[in-house]
Design a protein around this motif. Structure first.
Motif, PDB file in Angstrom:
ATOM      1  N   VAL A  90       0.828  -1.201   0.000  1.00  0.00           N
ATOM      2  CA  VAL A  90       0.000   0.000   0.000  1.00  0.00           C
ATOM      3  C   VAL A  90       0.861   1.249   0.000  1.00  0.00           C
ATOM      4  O   VAL A  90       0.647   2.190  -0.757  1.00  0.00           O
ATOM      5  CB  VAL A  90      -0.927  -0.009   1.233  1.00  0.00           C
ATOM      6  N   VAL A  91       1.880   1.274   0.868  1.00  0.00           N
ATOM      7  CA  VAL A  91       2.735   2.447   0.944  1.00  0.00           C
ATOM      8  C   VAL A  91       3.552   2.618  -0.319  1.00  0.00           C
ATOM      9  O   VAL A  91       3.702   3.719  -0.848  1.00  0.00           O
ATOM     10  CB  VAL A  91       3.657   2.337   2.177  1.00  0.00           C
ATOM     11  N   ALA A  92       4.083   1.510  -0.831  1.00  0.00           N
ATOM     12  CA  ALA A  92       4.909   1.596  -2.036  1.00  0.00           C
ATOM     13  C   ALA A  92       4.099   2.021  -3.243  1.00  0.00           C
ATOM     14  O   ALA A  92       4.621   2.610  -4.197  1.00  0.00           O
ATOM     15  CB  ALA A  92       5.559   0.240  -2.306  1.00  0.00           C
ATOM     16  N   GLU A  93       2.781   1.793  -3.206  1.00  0.00           N
ATOM     17  CA  GLU A  93       1.937   2.116  -4.357  1.00  0.00           C
ATOM     18  C   GLU A  93       1.890   3.617  -4.613  1.00  0.00           C
ATOM     19  O   GLU A  93       1.695   4.059  -5.739  1.00  0.00           O
ATOM     20  CB  GLU A  93       0.523   1.591  -4.096  1.00  0.00           C
ATOM     21  N   ARG A  94       2.093   4.411  -3.563  1.00  0.00           N
ATOM     22  CA  ARG A  94       2.010   5.866  -3.751  1.00  0.00           C
ATOM     23  C   ARG A  94       3.048   6.363  -4.750  1.00  0.00           C
ATOM     24  O   ARG A  94       2.860   7.385  -5.392  1.00  0.00           O
ATOM     25  CB  ARG A  94       2.223   6.558  -2.397  1.00  0.00           C
ATOM     26  N   GLY A  95       4.160   5.652  -4.843  1.00  0.00           N
ATOM     27  CA  GLY A  95       5.202   6.084  -5.770  1.00  0.00           C
ATOM     28  C   GLY A  95       5.046   5.519  -7.160  1.00  0.00           C
ATOM     29  O   GLY A  95       5.919   5.708  -8.005  1.00  0.00           O
ATOM     30  N   ARG A  96       3.952   4.789  -7.381  1.00  0.00           N
ATOM     31  CA  ARG A  96       3.793   4.169  -8.701  1.00  0.00           C
ATOM     32  C   ARG A  96       2.517   4.657  -9.383  1.00  0.00           C
ATOM     33  O   ARG A  96       1.875   3.930 -10.125  1.00  0.00           O
ATOM     34  CB  ARG A  96       3.738   2.643  -8.542  1.00  0.00           C
ATOM     35  N   GLN A  97       2.084   5.885  -9.099  1.00  0.00           N
ATOM     36  CA  GLN A  97       0.874   6.402  -9.697  1.00  0.00           C
ATOM     37  C   GLN A  97       1.140   6.781 -11.158  1.00  0.00           C
ATOM     38  O   GLN A  97       2.157   7.400 -11.478  1.00  0.00           O
ATOM     39  CB  GLN A  97       0.393   7.636  -8.927  1.00  0.00           C
ATOM     40  N   GLY A  98       0.196   6.428 -12.030  1.00  0.00           N
ATOM     41  CA  GLY A  98       0.286   6.822 -13.425  1.00  0.00           C
ATOM     42  C   GLY A  98      -0.304   8.209 -13.608  1.00  0.00           C
ATOM     43  O   GLY A  98      -0.522   8.948 -12.648  1.00  0.00           O
ATOM     44  N   PRO A  99      -0.566   8.600 -14.832  1.00  0.00           N
ATOM     45  CA  PRO A  99      -1.180   9.913 -15.078  1.00  0.00           C
ATOM     46  C   PRO A  99      -2.508  10.041 -14.337  1.00  0.00           C
ATOM     47  O   PRO A  99      -3.315   9.108 -14.309  1.00  0.00           O
ATOM     48  CB  PRO A  99      -1.382   9.920 -16.596  1.00  0.00           C
ATOM     49  N   ALA A 100      -2.714  11.189 -13.743  1.00  0.00           N
ATOM     50  CA  ALA A 100      -3.953  11.437 -13.012  1.00  0.00           C
ATOM     51  C   ALA A 100      -5.076  11.682 -14.020  1.00  0.00           C
ATOM     52  O   ALA A 100      -4.970  12.557 -14.883  1.00  0.00           O
ATOM     53  CB  ALA A 100      -3.782  12.635 -12.084  1.00  0.00           C
ATOM     54  N   ARG A 101      -6.160  10.950 -13.885  1.00  0.00           N
ATOM     55  CA  ARG A 101      -7.275  11.089 -14.821  1.00  0.00           C
ATOM     56  C   ARG A 101      -8.153  12.257 -14.404  1.00  0.00           C
ATOM     57  O   ARG A 101      -8.591  12.363 -13.254  1.00  0.00           O
ATOM     58  CB  ARG A 101      -8.090   9.805 -14.880  1.00  0.00           C
ATOM     59  N   VAL A 102      -8.423  13.128 -15.354  1.00  0.00           N
ATOM     60  CA  VAL A 102      -9.209  14.343 -15.107  1.00  0.00           C
ATOM     61  C   VAL A 102     -10.367  14.381 -16.095  1.00  0.00           C
ATOM     62  O   VAL A 102     -10.176  14.169 -17.303  1.00  0.00           O
ATOM     63  CB  VAL A 102      -8.340  15.609 -15.257  1.00  0.00           C
ATOM     64  N   LEU A 103     -11.557  14.676 -15.594  1.00  0.00           N
ATOM     65  CA  LEU A 103     -12.757  14.791 -16.416  1.00  0.00           C
ATOM     66  C   LEU A 103     -13.157  16.258 -16.501  1.00  0.00           C
ATOM     67  O   LEU A 103     -13.273  16.939 -15.489  1.00  0.00           O
ATOM     68  CB  LEU A 103     -13.895  13.970 -15.797  1.00  0.00           C
ATOM     69  N   VAL A 104     -13.369  16.730 -17.725  1.00  0.00           N
ATOM     70  CA  VAL A 104     -13.803  18.110 -17.951  1.00  0.00           C
ATOM     71  C   VAL A 104     -15.212  18.052 -18.528  1.00  0.00           C
ATOM     72  O   VAL A 104     -15.434  17.455 -19.593  1.00  0.00           O
ATOM     73  CB  VAL A 104     -12.856  18.858 -18.913  1.00  0.00           C
ATOM     74  N   VAL A 105     -16.164  18.655 -17.816  1.00  0.00           N
ATOM     75  CA  VAL A 105     -17.563  18.658 -18.266  1.00  0.00           C
ATOM     76  C   VAL A 105     -17.941  20.118 -18.550  1.00  0.00           C
ATOM     77  O   VAL A 105     -18.148  20.920 -17.628  1.00  0.00           O
ATOM     78  CB  VAL A 105     -18.495  18.057 -17.194  1.00  0.00           C
ATOM     79  N   PRO A 151     -10.543   5.084 -12.444  1.00  0.00           N
ATOM     80  CA  PRO A 151     -11.407   6.195 -12.008  1.00  0.00           C
ATOM     81  C   PRO A 151     -10.802   7.562 -12.311  1.00  0.00           C
ATOM     82  O   PRO A 151      -9.580   7.712 -12.425  1.00  0.00           O
ATOM     83  CB  PRO A 151     -11.515   5.969 -10.498  1.00  0.00           C
ATOM     84  N   PHE A 152     -11.678   8.533 -12.425  1.00  0.00           N
ATOM     85  CA  PHE A 152     -11.241   9.925 -12.502  1.00  0.00           C
ATOM     86  C   PHE A 152     -10.959  10.410 -11.085  1.00  0.00           C
ATOM     87  O   PHE A 152     -11.669  10.081 -10.140  1.00  0.00           O
ATOM     88  CB  PHE A 152     -12.320  10.798 -13.144  1.00  0.00           C
ATOM     89  N   LEU A 153      -9.914  11.218 -10.968  1.00  0.00           N
ATOM     90  CA  LEU A 153      -9.554  11.767  -9.668  1.00  0.00           C
ATOM     91  C   LEU A 153     -10.196  13.139  -9.458  1.00  0.00           C
ATOM     92  O   LEU A 153     -10.635  13.462  -8.355  1.00  0.00           O
ATOM     93  CB  LEU A 153      -8.029  11.886  -9.530  1.00  0.00           C
ATOM     94  N   VAL A 154     -10.244  13.927 -10.534  1.00  0.00           N
ATOM     95  CA  VAL A 154     -10.743  15.308 -10.461  1.00  0.00           C
ATOM     96  C   VAL A 154     -11.684  15.551 -11.631  1.00  0.00           C
ATOM     97  O   VAL A 154     -11.461  15.034 -12.734  1.00  0.00           O
ATOM     98  CB  VAL A 154      -9.584  16.334 -10.506  1.00  0.00           C
ATOM     99  N   ALA A 155     -12.731  16.337 -11.379  1.00  0.00           N
ATOM    100  CA  ALA A 155     -13.641  16.752 -12.452  1.00  0.00           C
ATOM    101  C   ALA A 155     -13.802  18.275 -12.390  1.00  0.00           C
ATOM    102  O   ALA A 155     -14.078  18.837 -11.332  1.00  0.00           O
ATOM    103  CB  ALA A 155     -14.997  16.067 -12.304  1.00  0.00           C
ATOM    104  N   PHE A 156     -13.604  18.908 -13.546  1.00  0.00           N
ATOM    105  CA  PHE A 156     -13.879  20.342 -13.697  1.00  0.00           C
ATOM    106  C   PHE A 156     -15.246  20.452 -14.355  1.00  0.00           C
ATOM    107  O   PHE A 156     -15.431  19.993 -15.502  1.00  0.00           O
ATOM    108  CB  PHE A 156     -12.806  21.017 -14.544  1.00  0.00           C
TER     109      PHE A 156
END
Length: 300
Positions: free
Chosen positions: A14-29, A97-102
């Motif tokens: 779990v802790v090591a996973e924080r350093g292996r994040q891919g591109p953050a998915r963002v949704l624009v509506v 999943p999307f992390l952020v939505a504008f």
């Protein structure tokens, strides 16, 4: 074994996973295609633009600043709130999943921004939402009443600056990732607690069974001891009259022999048979008494 306070001991993946994040998915509506292009330029600039910025910094500061790892974003666009909800549903089904939505506040003729946020949160309550608006359709108090929790949404006034978009995208993505990691850590700890609790319950059950077995053995021992004392008392009480009975039978046999011809042969045989049967019964009683005395000596 006590639980260590060091998270890496129990939460390595779990802790090591924080350093292996891919591109953050963002949704624009947003119902304006030009806004889509603005977000693409701000969050996913071409490499040539990044190079020009580095050259400008070098010209100003006289040296090349150390390069920092740039946050990468994976953008998806929707023209209406309904389409945004569909994209989020598909992303969740794909486990991306999307992390952020504008979300634009006004998108006629479909859902407005508040309704869109409500529908998006029905699908994924972790989603961080930025409301983009040039109008004051809702007061903060009214939005808080309609949306509930105010720790997962912010309002960005149009026209916005690129740095505001970049800062919100990066900070809210990091917030989502931290919250998700915490959830997984807590889930791991919950599983660990359940396993430890099950092990303790099993140990407790085994201890209870052992205690119950010891109690049964103790009760059986007490019963046998009581039986031994009873057997010793009974054998003592029976042994004396039995010895007297055997002695009397010997006396009767001597009397029959002394009587001699005074007794008929038939009577003599009958008495001798009866006496032998009595002796046989008495000997059996003696053996029983001997066994009871032995039991009493072992359990006394």
């Amino acid at each position: 074994m006590p639980i260590s306070s060091t998270p890496n001991q129990y939460l390595p993946s779990v802790v090591a996973e924080r350093g292996r994040q891919g591109p953050a998915r963002v949704l624009v509506v947003d119902d304006n295609a030009a806004i889509h292009e603005d977000f693409r330029k701000i969050l996913c600039p071409p490499s040539s633009v990044a190079g020009e910025l580095l050259e400008l910094e070098e010209a100003i500061f006289g040296e090349t600043p150390p390069e920092e790892e740039e946050q990468a974003f994976d953008l998806s666009f929707a023209n209406q709130g309904e389409q945004g909800a569909y994209l989020l549903s598909s992303a969740l089904a794909d486990e991306r999943p999307f992390l952020v939505a504008f979300v634009d506040m006004r998108m006629p003729p479909g859902w407005d921004g508040v309704r869109t946020a409500q529908e998006l949160w029905r699908l994924d309550e972790r989603l961080q939402i930025v409301f983009c608006t040039a109008f004051s359709d809702y007061s903060f108090e009214k939005m808080s009443t309609m949306l509930g929790r105010d720790d997962r949404w912010v309002v960005l006034k149009k026209p916005f600056e690129p740095i505001e978009i970049r800062q919100l995208a990066r900070s809210l993505s990091a917030k989502w990732q931290i919250l998700r990691s915490r959830e997984r850590e807590l889930g791991y700890l919950d599983d660990l607690v359940l396993k430890r609790t099950a092990a303790l319950e099993k140990t407790h059950k085994r201890a209870q069974d052992q205690a119950l077995e010891r109690s049964r053995l103790a009760a059986r021992t007490r019963r046998l001891e009581s039986l031994g004392r009873l057997a010793a008392a009974v054998s003592h009480e029976v042994n004396n009259p039995l010895s007297y009975l055997l002695a009397s039978l010997d006396f009767v046999v001597e009397g029959i022999e002394e009587a001699g011809p005074k007794l008929s042969d038939e009577l003599r045989e009958q008495l001798q048979g009866d006496i032998e049967n009595a002796r046989h019964g008495a000997r059996r009683i003696q053996r029983i008494i001997s066994d009871m005395q032995l039991l009493g000596s072992r359990r006394g």
